[in-house]
Design a protein around this motif. Structure first.
Motif, short mmCIF file in Angstrom:
data_model
loop_
_atom_site.label_atom_id
_atom_site.label_comp_id
_atom_site.label_asym_id
_atom_site.label_seq_id
_atom_site.Cartn_x
_atom_site.Cartn_y
_atom_site.Cartn_z
N UNK A 275 0.86 -1.18 0.00
CA UNK A 275 0.00 0.00 0.00
C UNK A 275 0.89 1.23 0.00
N UNK A 276 0.68 2.09 -1.00
CA UNK A 276 1.46 3.31 -1.15
C UNK A 276 0.58 4.52 -0.90
N UNK B 299 5.03 3.34 -10.62
CA UNK B 299 5.09 2.68 -9.32
C UNK B 299 4.54 1.26 -9.40
N UNK B 300 3.43 1.10 -10.08
CA UNK B 300 2.81 -0.23 -10.20
C UNK B 300 3.75 -1.21 -10.89
N UNK B 301 4.44 -0.74 -11.91
CA UNK B 301 5.38 -1.62 -12.62
C UNK B 301 6.58 -1.96 -11.74
N UNK B 302 6.98 -1.05 -10.86
CA UNK B 302 8.11 -1.33 -9.97
C UNK B 302 7.80 -2.48 -9.01
N UNK B 303 6.56 -2.63 -8.64
CA UNK B 303 6.18 -3.66 -7.67
C UNK B 303 5.68 -4.95 -8.34
N UNK B 304 5.57 -4.95 -9.67
CA UNK B 304 5.13 -6.14 -10.38
C UNK B 304 6.02 -7.31 -10.02
N UNK C 152 -0.64 -3.46 -6.09
CA UNK C 152 -0.52 -2.41 -5.09
C UNK C 152 -1.88 -1.76 -4.84
N UNK C 153 -2.01 -1.22 -3.63
CA UNK C 153 -3.12 -0.33 -3.29
C UNK C 153 -2.54 1.07 -3.22
N UNK C 154 -3.31 2.04 -3.69
CA UNK C 154 -2.88 3.44 -3.65
C UNK C 154 -3.85 4.20 -2.76
N UNK C 155 -3.31 4.96 -1.82
CA UNK C 155 -4.11 5.87 -1.00
C UNK C 155 -3.70 7.28 -1.38
N UNK C 156 -4.58 7.98 -2.10
CA UNK C 156 -4.35 9.37 -2.47
C UNK C 156 -4.90 10.22 -1.34
N UNK C 157 -4.08 11.10 -0.78
CA UNK C 157 -4.50 11.85 0.40
C UNK C 157 -4.13 13.32 0.29
N UNK D 2 -7.34 0.14 -16.45
CA UNK D 2 -6.27 -0.12 -17.42
C UNK D 2 -5.15 -0.97 -16.83
N UNK D 3 -4.86 -0.77 -15.55
CA UNK D 3 -3.75 -1.48 -14.91
C UNK D 3 -4.26 -2.44 -13.83
N UNK D 4 -5.39 -3.07 -14.07
CA UNK D 4 -6.01 -3.93 -13.05
C UNK D 4 -5.12 -5.11 -12.65
N UNK D 5 -4.21 -5.51 -13.52
CA UNK D 5 -3.26 -6.58 -13.16
C UNK D 5 -2.17 -6.08 -12.22
N UNK D 6 -2.01 -4.74 -12.11
CA UNK D 6 -0.99 -4.15 -11.26
C UNK D 6 -1.56 -3.42 -10.05
N UNK D 7 -2.76 -2.85 -10.20
CA UNK D 7 -3.37 -2.02 -9.16
C UNK D 7 -4.62 -2.70 -8.62
N UNK D 8 -4.64 -2.96 -7.32
CA UNK D 8 -5.81 -3.54 -6.69
C UNK D 8 -6.90 -2.49 -6.51
N UNK D 9 -6.53 -1.33 -5.91
CA UNK D 9 -7.50 -0.25 -5.75
C UNK D 9 -6.80 1.07 -5.52
N UNK D 10 -7.53 2.14 -5.86
CA UNK D 10 -7.09 3.51 -5.60
C UNK D 10 -8.16 4.15 -4.73
N UNK D 11 -7.75 4.60 -3.55
CA UNK D 11 -8.67 5.28 -2.62
C UNK D 11 -8.29 6.75 -2.53
#
Length: 160
Positions: free
Chosen positions: A3-4, A21-26, A30-35, A74-83
């Motif tokens: 989770x980033x 970032x998603x490609x770096x963790x492939x 990853x989960x993304x928390x935009x804050x 588009x990146x569902x294979x790399x990104x689980x969710x963006x909050x």
């Protein structure tokens, strides 16, 4: 799954590094928390209403939500969710509690032109620098390959 946390001012610049970032963790997703970070008020009536706040959410542009949804798809294979959320506070202890509650593994530094949107917005770098969590440098400055991926992302976004 990692989770980033990414500070956001609800601009394209604050989300353009997500594909890199998603490609770096492939192959890990990853989960993304935009804050966006806000100082907590000392006004008692505002404090009483804090749990029912939605005022700030009204300032998030619809196209920002749309771009986040497109990134997830588009990146569902790399990104689980963006909050997308707001952090209310100004102390390291409260920020560390927020990080723990959101199970954040690393924090991405804000982009260079990061804007404080509200009178009570705070510079995220102040709390990020004092947290004990891994900090990731701005991915868009990490070399030519990152620039190519971001350029490709921006071109793709224009066609949607």
């Amino acid at each position: 799954m990692k989770t980033l946390l990414i500070p956001t001012d609800f601009t394209q610049q604050s989300i353009q590094s997500i594909p890199v970032l998603a490609r770096q963790y492939y192959p890990q997703q990853i989960n993304i928390v935009l804050v966006h970070m806000l100082k907590i008020t000392d006004n008692i009536s505002e404090l009483l209403m804090l749990s029912r706040r939605s005022v700030e959410y009204r300032h998030i542009p619809d196209n920002f939500y749309k771009r986040c949804t497109e990134l997830e798809r588009k990146h569902s294979h790399l990104i689980n969710k963006i909050a997308i959320t707001f952090f209310y506070g100004s102390t390291v202890a409260v920020f560390n509690n927020f990080l723990e509650a959101n199970e954040v593994d690393a924090i991405v530094m804000p982009h260079d032109n990061y804007q404080l949107l509200f009178k009570n917005s705070i510079d995220p770098e102040i709390l990020i620098g004092k947290s004990k969590i891994e900090v990731i440098a701005k991915p868009e400055t990490q070399g030519i390959m990152a620039d190519i991926v971001i350029e490709d992302f921006e071109l793709t976004e224009e066609h949607h």
